[in-house]
Enzyme design. Structure first.
Site, PDB file in Angstrom:
ATOM      1  N   GLY B  31       0.822   3.310   6.813  1.00  0.00           N
ATOM      2  CA  GLY B  31       1.866   2.742   7.654  1.00  0.00           C
ATOM      3  C   GLY B  31       1.980   1.272   7.299  1.00  0.00           C
ATOM      4  O   GLY B  31       2.503   0.917   6.248  1.00  0.00           O
ATOM      5  N   SER B  32       1.434   0.409   8.158  1.00  0.00           N
ATOM      6  CA  SER B  32       1.458  -1.023   7.848  1.00  0.00           C
ATOM      7  C   SER B  32       0.320  -1.421   6.916  1.00  0.00           C
ATOM      8  O   SER B  32       0.298  -2.530   6.378  1.00  0.00           O
ATOM      9  CB  SER B  32       1.384  -1.836   9.135  1.00  0.00           C
ATOM     10  OG  SER B  32       0.238  -1.464   9.865  1.00  0.00           O
ATOM     11  N   CYS B  33      -0.634  -0.526   6.708  1.00  0.00           N
ATOM     12  CA  CYS B  33      -1.748  -0.799   5.782  1.00  0.00           C
ATOM     13  C   CYS B  33      -1.237  -0.893   4.341  1.00  0.00           C
ATOM     14  O   CYS B  33      -0.122  -0.488   4.034  1.00  0.00           O
ATOM     15  CB  CYS B  33      -2.790   0.308   5.835  1.00  0.00           C
ATOM     16  SG  CYS B  33      -3.727   0.352   7.363  1.00  0.00           S
ATOM     17  N   ILE B  34      -2.105  -1.387   3.500  1.00  0.00           N
ATOM     18  CA  ILE B  34      -1.809  -1.523   2.070  1.00  0.00           C
ATOM     19  C   ILE B  34      -2.771  -0.651   1.270  1.00  0.00           C
ATOM     20  O   ILE B  34      -3.946  -0.550   1.617  1.00  0.00           O
ATOM     21  CB  ILE B  34      -1.992  -2.995   1.628  1.00  0.00           C
ATOM     22  CG1 ILE B  34      -0.865  -3.870   2.162  1.00  0.00           C
ATOM     23  CG2 ILE B  34      -2.104  -3.133   0.119  1.00  0.00           C
ATOM     24  CD1 ILE B  34       0.480  -3.656   1.508  1.00  0.00           C
ATOM     25  N   GLY B  99       2.524  -1.459   3.688  1.00  0.00           N
ATOM     26  CA  GLY B  99       3.029  -2.671   4.332  1.00  0.00           C
ATOM     27  C   GLY B  99       4.330  -2.462   5.081  1.00  0.00           C
ATOM     28  O   GLY B  99       5.145  -3.386   5.185  1.00  0.00           O
TER      29      GLY B  99
END
Lengths: 129, 178
Positions: B31-34, B99
């Protein structure tokens, strides 16, 4: 109480981002004279020509690792008493024992909070001003 | 990408995997992780990590467990694992995914993660090839470490796993020597 601004530091890590992070933390603690190198061999050459009071070195580096650097410093007549704090990504007992046997002054496992680094430095030098 | 892959390795937040098997695939859901995929084409070694947030500021008082989430350490673990497996740092090439700003009102945390990862790779002198970051949708990434091929697709209908407390090395941050 030692003034952080009077302590010369060499930061050694093969990752530029980690060196930058440690440098910022040291600046925040009041250190002014901070040098850094991306390899142990470069760091050793640099501190032989211009001595520092404290070396903060990563363990895991290609070619010459943190243990090799510690050994080189401890067996160098001029540099032998330099304070050495080892950083590592692993709390591997064998590495810790090896470092302790070679006379490491303190040891910090990554990832660490900046406050933990300060505490390790203060355990060697006393409370910083 | 082969449908007859011999081994699939799924990683989650806070983990990384490095492999050199011809048919292995490392996958993750972002999701917002890389996720950063590193590849050494000559040694045919690849690795991928999955992390959240950027680097801590010097004045932050964070628990060590929080720091594990940060990219500097996640990237160091991945790079070290690559080198331990036989990769050459100077040959590493990176692909970058994730991201996304999935939840409105979180201050663009996904964008901050992506910006951190790009800055880290630039600072370390690691060339970025493919990059698919931002937007508002989750992504599924499949990476074949042997030849460096990556498939990244957005997934609108897959529920993302909630953020988890990452596993940290034993004795992290503290060893009492004296």
């Amino acid at each position: 109480m030692p003034a952080a601004s009077a302590i010369k530091v060499m930061v050694v890590d093969d990752q530029a981002s980690m060196r930058a992070m440690i440098r910022r933390a040291l600046q925040d603690f009041g250190f002014k004279d901070i040098r850094d190198k991306g390899s142990a061999s470069e760091a050793f050459a640099a501190i032989r020509t211009d001595r520092v009071h404290l070396v903060i070195s990563d363990y895991n580096m290609p070619d010459m690792d943190g243990i090799d650097l510690l050994r080189a410093i401890r067996t160098d007549e001029v540099l032998a008493k330099t304070v050495f704090i080892m950083l590592t990504g692993s709390s591997d007992r064998e590495i810790v024992q090896k470092a302790a046997a070679l006379g490491v002054n303190n040891y910090l496992v990554k990832p660490f909070a900046p406050a933990a680094l300060k505490e390790k430095i203060e355990r060697v030098f006393g409370a910083l001003t | 990408m082969s449908a007859l892959a011999a081994r699939r390795i799924a990683i989650i937040q806070g983990e990384h995997a490095v492999v050199r098997e011809p048919d292995a695939i490392i996958s993750t859901l972002l999701g917002s992780c890389i996720a950063v995929c590193l590849h050494d084409a000559e040694a045919r070694i690849g690795g991928m990590n999955h992390f959240l947030l950027g680097e801590p500021q010097a004045d932050q008082q964070l628990r060590d467990v929080d720091l594990q989430r940060y990219g500097v350490h996640a990237m160091e673990l991945l790079i070290n694992a690559m080198m331990k497996a036989g990769a050459e740092r100077s040959r590493l090439r990176a692909n970058l995914y994730g991201g996304a700003n999935i939840i409105a009102g979180l201050g663009g945390i996904g964008s901050a993660n992506a910006a951190f990862a790009k800055r880290f790779l630039t600072t370390e002198g690691i060339t970025v090839g493919q990059s698919d970051t931002g937007g508002t949708l989750a992504r599924k990434v499949e990476f074949r470490p042997y030849d460096g091929k990556v498939r990244c697709k957005t997934v609108a209908d897959r529920p993302l796993p909630p953020p988890i407390t990452p596993r940290i090395p034993a004795g992290c941050g503290e060893i009492e020597l004296f």
